[in-house]
Design a protein around this motif. Structure first.
Motif, PDB file in Angstrom:
ATOM      1  N   MET A  78       0.675  -1.031  -0.083  1.00 44.94           N
ATOM      2  CA  MET A  78       0.007  -0.114   0.110  1.00 44.94           C
ATOM      3  C   MET A  78       0.715   1.154  -0.134  1.00 44.94           C
ATOM      4  O   MET A  78       0.624   2.191  -0.706  1.00 44.94           O
ATOM      5  N   GLY A  79       1.822   1.195   0.591  1.00 46.14           N
ATOM      6  CA  GLY A  79       2.989   2.394   0.921  1.00 46.14           C
ATOM      7  C   GLY A  79       2.503   3.585   1.508  1.00 46.14           C
ATOM      8  O   GLY A  79       1.467   3.485   2.161  1.00 46.14           O
ATOM      9  N   LYS A  80       3.383   4.573   1.720  1.00 47.61           N
ATOM     10  CA  LYS A  80       2.998   5.727   2.363  1.00 47.61           C
ATOM     11  C   LYS A  80       2.425   6.896   1.388  1.00 47.61           C
ATOM     12  O   LYS A  80       3.435   6.992   0.344  1.00 47.61           O
ATOM     13  N   GLU A  81       1.832   7.683   1.940  1.00 47.55           N
ATOM     14  CA  GLU A  81       1.304   8.719   1.274  1.00 47.55           C
ATOM     15  C   GLU A  81       2.497   9.596   0.997  1.00 47.55           C
ATOM     16  O   GLU A  81       3.273  10.043   1.596  1.00 47.55           O
ATOM     17  N   ALA A  82       2.418  10.267  -0.156  1.00 49.92           N
ATOM     18  CA  ALA A  82       3.347  11.306  -0.672  1.00 49.92           C
ATOM     19  C   ALA A  82       2.579  12.264  -1.437  1.00 49.92           C
ATOM     20  O   ALA A  82       1.574  12.086  -2.297  1.00 49.92           O
ATOM     21  N   GLU A 104       6.802   1.459   1.508  1.00 49.65           N
ATOM     22  CA  GLU A 104       7.260   1.390   2.939  1.00 49.65           C
ATOM     23  C   GLU A 104       8.476   1.449   2.985  1.00 49.65           C
ATOM     24  O   GLU A 104       9.358   0.834   2.089  1.00 49.65           O
ATOM     25  N   THR A 105       9.260   1.953   4.172  1.00 51.26           N
ATOM     26  CA  THR A 105      10.757   1.856   4.229  1.00 51.26           C
ATOM     27  C   THR A 105      10.887   0.335   4.536  1.00 51.26           C
ATOM     28  O   THR A 105      10.809  -0.218   5.386  1.00 51.26           O
ATOM     29  N   GLY A 106      11.995  -0.024   3.487  1.00 45.69           N
ATOM     30  CA  GLY A 106      12.304  -1.261   3.504  1.00 45.69           C
ATOM     31  C   GLY A 106      13.357  -1.720   4.629  1.00 45.69           C
ATOM     32  O   GLY A 106      14.043  -0.577   4.987  1.00 45.69           O
ATOM     33  N   GLU A 107      14.029  -2.802   4.768  1.00 50.00           N
ATOM     34  CA  GLU A 107      14.883  -3.205   5.716  1.00 50.00           C
ATOM     35  C   GLU A 107      16.149  -2.359   5.396  1.00 50.00           C
ATOM     36  O   GLU A 107      17.140  -1.953   6.072  1.00 50.00           O
ATOM     37  N   LYS A 108      16.525  -1.892   4.061  1.00 52.09           N
ATOM     38  CA  LYS A 108      17.804  -1.480   3.601  1.00 52.09           C
ATOM     39  C   LYS A 108      17.425   0.201   3.257  1.00 52.09           C
ATOM     40  O   LYS A 108      18.340   0.781   2.770  1.00 52.09           O
ATOM     41  N   ASP A 109      16.237   0.549   3.191  1.00 55.66           N
ATOM     42  CA  ASP A 109      16.056   1.823   2.972  1.00 55.66           C
ATOM     43  C   ASP A 109      16.170   3.090   3.956  1.00 55.66           C
ATOM     44  O   ASP A 109      16.058   2.738   5.347  1.00 55.66           O
ATOM     45  N   VAL A 110      16.256   4.441   3.456  1.00 51.28           N
ATOM     46  CA  VAL A 110      16.258   5.273   4.392  1.00 51.28           C
ATOM     47  C   VAL A 110      15.357   6.436   3.810  1.00 51.28           C
ATOM     48  O   VAL A 110      15.205   6.512   2.638  1.00 51.28           O
ATOM     49  N   ARG A 111      14.255   6.691   4.854  1.00 52.36           N
ATOM     50  CA  ARG A 111      12.978   7.697   4.719  1.00 52.36           C
ATOM     51  C   ARG A 111      13.389   9.015   4.997  1.00 52.36           C
ATOM     52  O   ARG A 111      13.993   9.032   5.907  1.00 52.36           O
ATOM     53  N   ASP A 160       7.469  15.611  -1.064  1.00 54.37           N
ATOM     54  CA  ASP A 160       7.267  16.050   0.424  1.00 54.37           C
ATOM     55  C   ASP A 160       8.301  14.957   1.264  1.00 54.37           C
ATOM     56  O   ASP A 160       8.985  15.411   2.125  1.00 54.37           O
ATOM     57  N   ASN A 161       8.386  13.675   0.557  1.00 55.15           N
ATOM     58  CA  ASN A 161       9.298  12.862   1.286  1.00 55.15           C
ATOM     59  C   ASN A 161       9.706  11.942   0.282  1.00 55.15           C
ATOM     60  O   ASN A 161       9.348  11.621  -1.001  1.00 55.15           O
ATOM     61  N   MET A 162      11.115  11.237   0.632  1.00 57.79           N
ATOM     62  CA  MET A 162      11.748  10.503  -0.430  1.00 57.79           C
ATOM     63  C   MET A 162      12.075   9.155   0.433  1.00 57.79           C
ATOM     64  O   MET A 162      12.483   9.140   1.822  1.00 57.79           O
ATOM     65  N   VAL A 163      11.971   7.871  -0.191  1.00 64.59           N
ATOM     66  CA  VAL A 163      12.655   6.868   0.559  1.00 64.59           C
ATOM     67  C   VAL A 163      13.672   6.339  -0.611  1.00 64.59           C
ATOM     68  O   VAL A 163      13.523   6.210  -1.785  1.00 64.59           O
ATOM     69  N   ILE A 180      13.779  24.453  -4.959  1.00 63.50           N
ATOM     70  CA  ILE A 180      12.496  24.634  -4.652  1.00 63.50           C
ATOM     71  C   ILE A 180      12.588  24.291  -3.112  1.00 63.50           C
ATOM     72  O   ILE A 180      13.198  23.377  -2.501  1.00 63.50           O
ATOM     73  N   ASP A 181      12.008  25.410  -2.274  1.00 60.90           N
ATOM     74  CA  ASP A 181      11.723  25.386  -0.883  1.00 60.90           C
ATOM     75  C   ASP A 181      10.796  24.347  -0.470  1.00 60.90           C
ATOM     76  O   ASP A 181       9.805  24.739  -0.179  1.00 60.90           O
ATOM     77  N   VAL A 182      11.077  23.096  -0.706  1.00 64.37           N
ATOM     78  CA  VAL A 182       9.947  21.986  -0.438  1.00 64.37           C
ATOM     79  C   VAL A 182       9.099  22.214   0.905  1.00 64.37           C
ATOM     80  O   VAL A 182       7.969  22.392   0.828  1.00 64.37           O
ATOM     81  N   ALA A 183      10.197  21.943   2.020  1.00 60.48           N
ATOM     82  CA  ALA A 183       9.374  21.858   3.275  1.00 60.48           C
ATOM     83  C   ALA A 183       8.465  22.961   3.519  1.00 60.48           C
ATOM     84  O   ALA A 183       7.503  22.822   4.089  1.00 60.48           O
ATOM     85  N   ASN A 184       8.928  24.241   3.289  1.00 59.75           N
ATOM     86  CA  ASN A 184       8.052  25.296   3.558  1.00 59.75           C
ATOM     87  C   ASN A 184       7.055  25.613   2.538  1.00 59.75           C
ATOM     88  O   ASN A 184       6.010  26.553   3.036  1.00 59.75           O
ATOM     89  N   THR A 185       7.041  25.120   1.240  1.00 61.08           N
ATOM     90  CA  THR A 185       6.048  25.651   0.344  1.00 61.08           C
ATOM     91  C   THR A 185       5.428  24.693  -0.444  1.00 61.08           C
ATOM     92  O   THR A 185       4.243  24.972  -1.057  1.00 61.08           O
TER      93      THR A 185
END
Lengths: 353, 358
Positions: A1-5, A26-33, A132-135, A343-348
């Protein structure tokens, strides 16, 4: 299903970016989110949203100069933890076993997976950093130095490595060497900064005089040559050990080859779509070379970012809000930016209902 | 101009205009100076550059031109400062007969990249003399530009090594093709340069594939020259199967052609070396260079030290050119055939036996 982005995607080859809800795995065992703070706008993003290279699939979320803060790590991740400042560049996967991968050159792996618009191992399409987020797999995460402002450091993840890699690989990094940088845009201005940090003498080569003052007084270039000025070209003949050519428009290689010393190297990092004319005589009579280069491997990218940290090298940026992105793309098309939009992603970048 | 005396009189065959037709020509060589070696010419190879020059294909010919820069002969006179040669020695003269001797290139034994390089023919020396080449009975050359012809290397089939041989040997060393046995070299074009590249490549332990427009030369290449495989560029399936398999490609073709298929044959980091001199610029597709970190470079003959090293290497490995020996009077029909690539693989003029002073 994954995480919303949530992000900005091009839906067709008009290239217009608009809000886009999607999901990331979803954050897999070798992933960094990580939460994306900033994302640089690379000229490749513009080529891709308009499908100029014919490989785009829509919807396309571009962006491969991504920086942020880690929010979650998988159980097998050893090198990163929550709160770390990290970045992702142009690659998120490779085969891991070919000659290129074994040599730390994932960028030349025939099965390399780019950060956006490519099929991942789980058959999903990768989405880039205008979101907004990356994995990402730990093996493709770059640690960002503490002392560099993240917004201005983001473009290093593509522009920085693109110019750093050939300077090192082709031995153009020895103090005292003289290199030329053709084109003073996103790639070019970063090339000048790295070259100066390597104690090289730098000549900027441009089609017009307008950036002379910038190049010399602000970026620290040693000289500036207008390529359309026959006399300036003549005076600079046979002076350069190498040239980093960032120009992707069709142009003549002959004057550039003339600027090289015998055995000099002309490195193409810009990729014109149509073939260029290759005058063979300078290659044969003066043993000159024309070579290409494309980003760099992950280890090399980390090395480049660490060097940038040590020498305080960042890009010159224009920070923009997410809703300015389409205007930014129009300006980028006209090279109207000094020298990278970020792009100022987090703020805008806020999800629309 | 050099003083004319009976001693200096020389005879050769020259082209007088861009028709390229060669005919008997009387002229004189300089007196043998203190640093000079006078060479009675036995054989002279016919290089494709000779044809390009006599027809002014490159636009810088000055007539009359006696071509010829693959010269083997006997030293008949040596100046008092000459230490490396004595009368009776078998010697060679290649593509260059002068350089500045003080620039960075000259100091690195790379006279071939000296900006004041003097070619054996169609050139002017610093004293103003027009230099004439080896389709003639004798030549006078500074000892620094004379090569010792190794025992065991035949004068006739060894002559083409002086241009064709060094032209392929030098880039093979410079671009790292000879560092590791088993690397894969593609040789594009099987003519004067190409056939020697196959032989030298095999002697260095490389896997060699000949790349050609037609399959005519396939059995030659494999059975006689020792190539490992043969690729016809018009066979699109075979070409596709060979994509990304070669470490290096030596491109000896001077006719207009596309570089794109040659780049596709290269592995990542692969190197294409252009040796042929086309009349017009070639088309260079940039994407393959960028996507695969590939490169295209060039090379021109070699320095004197390297040329000697090449001759010694060829003598050791019994590498000579495949030649068709001709009389001086046959040169014009040979040139017509050369224009159609109708030679396996170098004409060599039997100068001493067929050049006669009219």
């Amino acid at each position: 299903m994954g995480k919303e982005a949530f992000g900005l995607a091009a839906k067709n080859n008009s290239g217009v970016l608009s809000p886009f809800h999607f999901s990331r795995r979803e954050t897999g065992e070798k992933d960094v989110r990580f939460k994306v703070l900033f994302c640089g706008i690379c000229h490749s993003d513009l080529h891709m949203i308009k499908n100029e290279w014919g490989i785009s699939t829509y919807p396309l979320v571009p962006g491969h100069e991504i920086v942020g803060v880690v929010t979650e790590v998988g159980s097998k991740v050893t090198r990163f933890k929550t709160g770390d400042k990290v970045g992702v560049g142009c690659l998120v996967g490779s085969c891991g076993s070919c000659d290129s991968c074994t040599e730390g050159l994932e960028n030349y792996c025939p099965k390399s997976i780019q950060t956006y618009g490519f099929k991942y191992y789980d058959d999903t399409i990768t989405y880039g950093g205008y979101s907004d987020n990356m994995v990402c797999d730990e093996g493709f995460i770059i640690r960002m130095p503490d002392n560099l402002p993240l917004d201005a450091a983001a473009p290093l993840l593509c522009a920085g490595i693109t110019v750093y890699s050939p300077l090192k690989y082709h031995g153009l990094d020895k103090p005292g060497m003289h290199i030329g940088v053709v084109g003073l845009g996103g790639l070019g201005h970063v090339a000048v900064k790295f070259a100066k940090a390597m104690s090289l003498k730098v000549t900027v080569i441009s089609t017009s005089d307008s950036k002379r003052d910038e190049a010399i007084n602000r970026l620290g270039a040693d000289a500036f040559v207008v390529s359309r000025d026959q006399k300036q070209i003549k005076d600079a003949m046979r002076t350069l050990d190498g040239i980093i050519n960032t120009v992707s428009a069709t142009h003549s290689l002959l004057p550039l080859l003339g600027l090289l010393k015998p055995k000099g190297k002309l490195v193409m990092v810009g990729a014109p779509e149509k073939p260029l004319e290759l005058p063979v005589m300078p290659l044969i009579f003066e043993r000159k070379m024309v070579m290409g280069s494309m980003i760099g491997g992950i280890k090399e990218t980390q090395e480049m970012v660490d060097m940038a940290g040590k020498h305080n090298i960042t890009a010159d940026i224009e920070l923009i809000s997410a809703d300015y992105v389409n205007t930014a793309m129009e300006r980028l098309e006209k090279a109207d930016v000094r020298y990278r939009f970020v792009i100022d992603v987090a703020n805008t970048l806020k999800p629309t209902p | 101009m050099a003083k004319s005396s009976d001693q200096n009189k020389a005879f050769g065959w020259a082209a007088n205009d861009k028709s390229g037709v060669l005919s008997p020509f009387h002229f004189s060589r300089r007196e043998n100076g203190d640093d000079d070696v006078t060479v009675k010419i036995l054989f002279c190879g016919v290089c494709h550059s000779d044809l390009h020059t006599i027809k002014n294909d490159w636009g810088f010919s000055h007539y009359p031109i006696i071509p010829g820069h693959e010269i083997v002969g006997i030293a008949t006179k040596v100046g008092k400062n000459v230490t490396k040669f004595k009368e009776g020695d078998r010697v060679g003269v290649g593509v260059i007969i002068g350089s500045c001797q003080s620039c960075e290139s000259c100091n690195q034994d790379l006279e071939n990249y000296c900006p004041q390089l003097v070619y054996t023919y169609n050139s002017r020396s610093s004293d103003g003399t027009r230099n004439q080449g080896g389709y003639s009975d004798k030549i006078v050359v500074d000892q620094r530009f004379v090569l010792s012809f190794p025992d065991g290397l035949p004068s006739d089939s060894g002559a083409p090594l002086l241009c064709a041989g060094i032209t392929v040997y030098s880039p093979m060393k410079y671009y790292g093709m000879t560092e590791e046995k088993g690397k894969h070299l593609g040789v594009s074009g099987l003519g004067g340069l190409g056939h020697i590249a196959v032989k030298i490549g095999k002697a260095f332990g490389l896997k060699v594939t000949v790349i050609s427009r037609s399959s005519d030369k396939e059995s030659e290449a494999i059975d006689r020259l020792g190539a490992d495989s043969f690729l016809v560029t018009t066979d699109s399936q075979k070409m596709k199967d060979s994509f990304g398999t070669m470490d290096f490609v030596l491109d000896t073709v001077s006719a207009e052609h596309s570089l794109l298929p040659l780049f596709s044959l290269l592995k990542v980091n692969g190197k294409l070396v252009a040796l042929g001199l086309p009349e017009k610029p070639l088309e260079l597709p940039i994407f393959p260079l960028v996507l695969g970190r590939k490169m295209v470079g060039g090379s021109q003959i070699g320095g004197m030290k390297e040329t000697q090293e090449m001759l010694d290497f060829c003598a050791k490995h019994n590498i000579v050119a495949d030649i068709e020996l001709i009389k001086m009077s046959d040169i014009n029909s040979a040139m017509d055939r050369l224009a159609k690539s109708d030679v396996r693989y170098r004409f060599v003029i039997d100068v001493a036996n067929s050049i006669n002073s009219a």
